[in-house]
Scaffold this motif. Sequence first.
Motif, PDB file in Angstrom:
ATOM      1  N   LEU A 245       1.001  -1.166  -0.102  1.00 32.75           N
ATOM      2  CA  LEU A 245      -0.065   0.028   0.056  1.00 32.75           C
ATOM      3  C   LEU A 245       0.948   1.414  -0.040  1.00 32.75           C
ATOM      4  N   ASP A 246       0.748   2.102  -0.972  1.00 36.67           N
ATOM      5  CA  ASP A 246       1.440   3.259  -1.095  1.00 36.67           C
ATOM      6  C   ASP A 246       0.337   4.629  -0.869  1.00 36.67           C
ATOM      7  N   LEU A 247       0.848   5.658  -0.011  1.00 37.56           N
ATOM      8  CA  LEU A 247       0.330   6.837   0.025  1.00 37.56           C
ATOM      9  C   LEU A 247       1.033   7.990  -0.588  1.00 37.56           C
ATOM     10  N   LYS A 248       0.405   9.068  -1.041  1.00 36.13           N
ATOM     11  CA  LYS A 248       1.018  10.170  -1.672  1.00 36.13           C
ATOM     12  C   LYS A 248       0.293  11.521  -1.248  1.00 36.13           C
TER      13      LYS A 248
ATOM     14  N   SER B 197      -2.398   3.702  -3.938  1.00 38.50           N
ATOM     15  CA  SER B 197      -2.218   2.613  -4.692  1.00 38.50           C
ATOM     16  C   SER B 197      -1.786   1.603  -4.089  1.00 38.50           C
ATOM     17  N   TRP B 198      -2.042   0.271  -4.586  1.00 34.64           N
ATOM     18  CA  TRP B 198      -1.728  -0.917  -3.748  1.00 34.64           C
ATOM     19  C   TRP B 198      -1.362  -1.888  -4.871  1.00 34.64           C
ATOM     20  N   ASP B 199      -1.061  -3.074  -4.452  1.00 35.08           N
ATOM     21  CA  ASP B 199      -0.715  -4.394  -5.262  1.00 35.08           C
ATOM     22  C   ASP B 199      -0.711  -5.532  -4.346  1.00 35.08           C
ATOM     23  N   VAL B 200      -1.223  -6.519  -5.094  1.00 32.63           N
ATOM     24  CA  VAL B 200      -1.003  -7.978  -4.563  1.00 32.63           C
ATOM     25  C   VAL B 200      -0.599  -8.818  -5.303  1.00 32.63           C
ATOM     26  N   GLU B 201      -0.472 -10.029  -4.548  1.00 33.31           N
ATOM     27  CA  GLU B 201       0.087 -11.154  -5.459  1.00 33.31           C
ATOM     28  C   GLU B 201      -0.521 -11.423  -6.572  1.00 33.31           C
ATOM     29  N   ASN B 202      -0.090 -12.099  -7.671  1.00 33.38           N
ATOM     30  CA  ASN B 202      -0.747 -12.139  -8.845  1.00 33.38           C
ATOM     31  C   ASN B 202      -1.855 -13.105  -9.007  1.00 33.38           C
TER      32      ASN B 202
ATOM     33  N   GLN C  74     -10.442  -4.659 -10.668  1.00 33.75           N
ATOM     34  CA  GLN C  74      -9.308  -4.572 -11.536  1.00 33.75           C
ATOM     35  C   GLN C  74      -8.587  -3.350 -10.859  1.00 33.75           C
ATOM     36  N   VAL C  75      -9.140  -2.524 -10.418  1.00 34.19           N
ATOM     37  CA  VAL C  75      -8.539  -1.239  -9.841  1.00 34.19           C
ATOM     38  C   VAL C  75      -7.465  -1.229  -8.961  1.00 34.19           C
ATOM     39  N   ARG C  76      -6.198  -0.549  -9.219  1.00 33.11           N
ATOM     40  CA  ARG C  76      -5.102  -0.694  -8.375  1.00 33.11           C
ATOM     41  C   ARG C  76      -4.661   0.824  -7.757  1.00 33.11           C
ATOM     42  N   SER C  77      -5.489   1.902  -8.124  1.00 36.66           N
ATOM     43  CA  SER C  77      -5.293   3.170  -7.541  1.00 36.66           C
ATOM     44  C   SER C  77      -6.581   3.754  -7.198  1.00 36.66           C
ATOM     45  N   TYR C  78      -6.410   4.858  -6.309  1.00 37.43           N
ATOM     46  CA  TYR C  78      -7.867   5.546  -6.016  1.00 37.43           C
ATOM     47  C   TYR C  78      -7.048   7.149  -5.441  1.00 37.43           C
ATOM     48  N   GLU C  79      -8.107   7.940  -5.914  1.00 30.85           N
ATOM     49  CA  GLU C  79      -7.628   9.313  -5.495  1.00 30.85           C
ATOM     50  C   GLU C  79      -8.581   9.767  -4.431  1.00 30.85           C
TER      51      GLU C  79
ATOM     52  N   ALA D 113      -5.313   7.727   8.410  1.00 28.73           N
ATOM     53  CA  ALA D 113      -5.179   6.295   8.284  1.00 28.73           C
ATOM     54  C   ALA D 113      -5.981   5.844   7.096  1.00 28.73           C
ATOM     55  N   VAL D 114      -5.336   4.763   6.267  1.00 28.08           N
ATOM     56  CA  VAL D 114      -5.849   4.210   4.980  1.00 28.08           C
ATOM     57  C   VAL D 114      -5.798   2.759   5.001  1.00 28.08           C
TER      58      VAL D 114
END
Length: 141
Positions: free
Chosen positions: A7-10, A19-24, A62-67, A78-79
């Motif tokens: 999980l990444d926050l900016k 944005s985030w990512d999970v195993e395939n 399928q979404v891997r990011s959100y604003e 906290a996210v």
Amino acid sequence: MFSYLRLDLKSLPGHVLVSWDVENQYVRNPTVMYALLTEYFLDGDCQSTNNPDKRVIPLENQVRSYELDNARLWSSLAVTIVGKDTTSQKEDHLTKTIITHETSPTMAVQNLRATSIQSESAQLAWDPPPCEGRGGVLKFY
């Protein structure tokens, strides 16, 4: 459930990019549902907030990011990304926090007073605005 979850926050002025990512194996699995949980828990350097503003945001698989628009300025946020397999009912989550961008003060200094008065000068002192109205770290007046 996930052996890999990132999980990444900016923070940007007025919004936070998540944005985030999970195993395939979970990326295209139609039985895995995702949601973002958000909660503001501190206003500036206050000990807490009077308005925690909790939200649950359901996401497409399928979404891997959100604003996150209209982010509260100079607050702790906290996210949490939550993934749940609707078949097995297993759930996993990851939480990160971020301090949002600073802004100009919205409240005035308090208790303005003269501490020394001379014929051609005066020395002033004051207390900072209440923490919820500072807008950021006060560096000068």
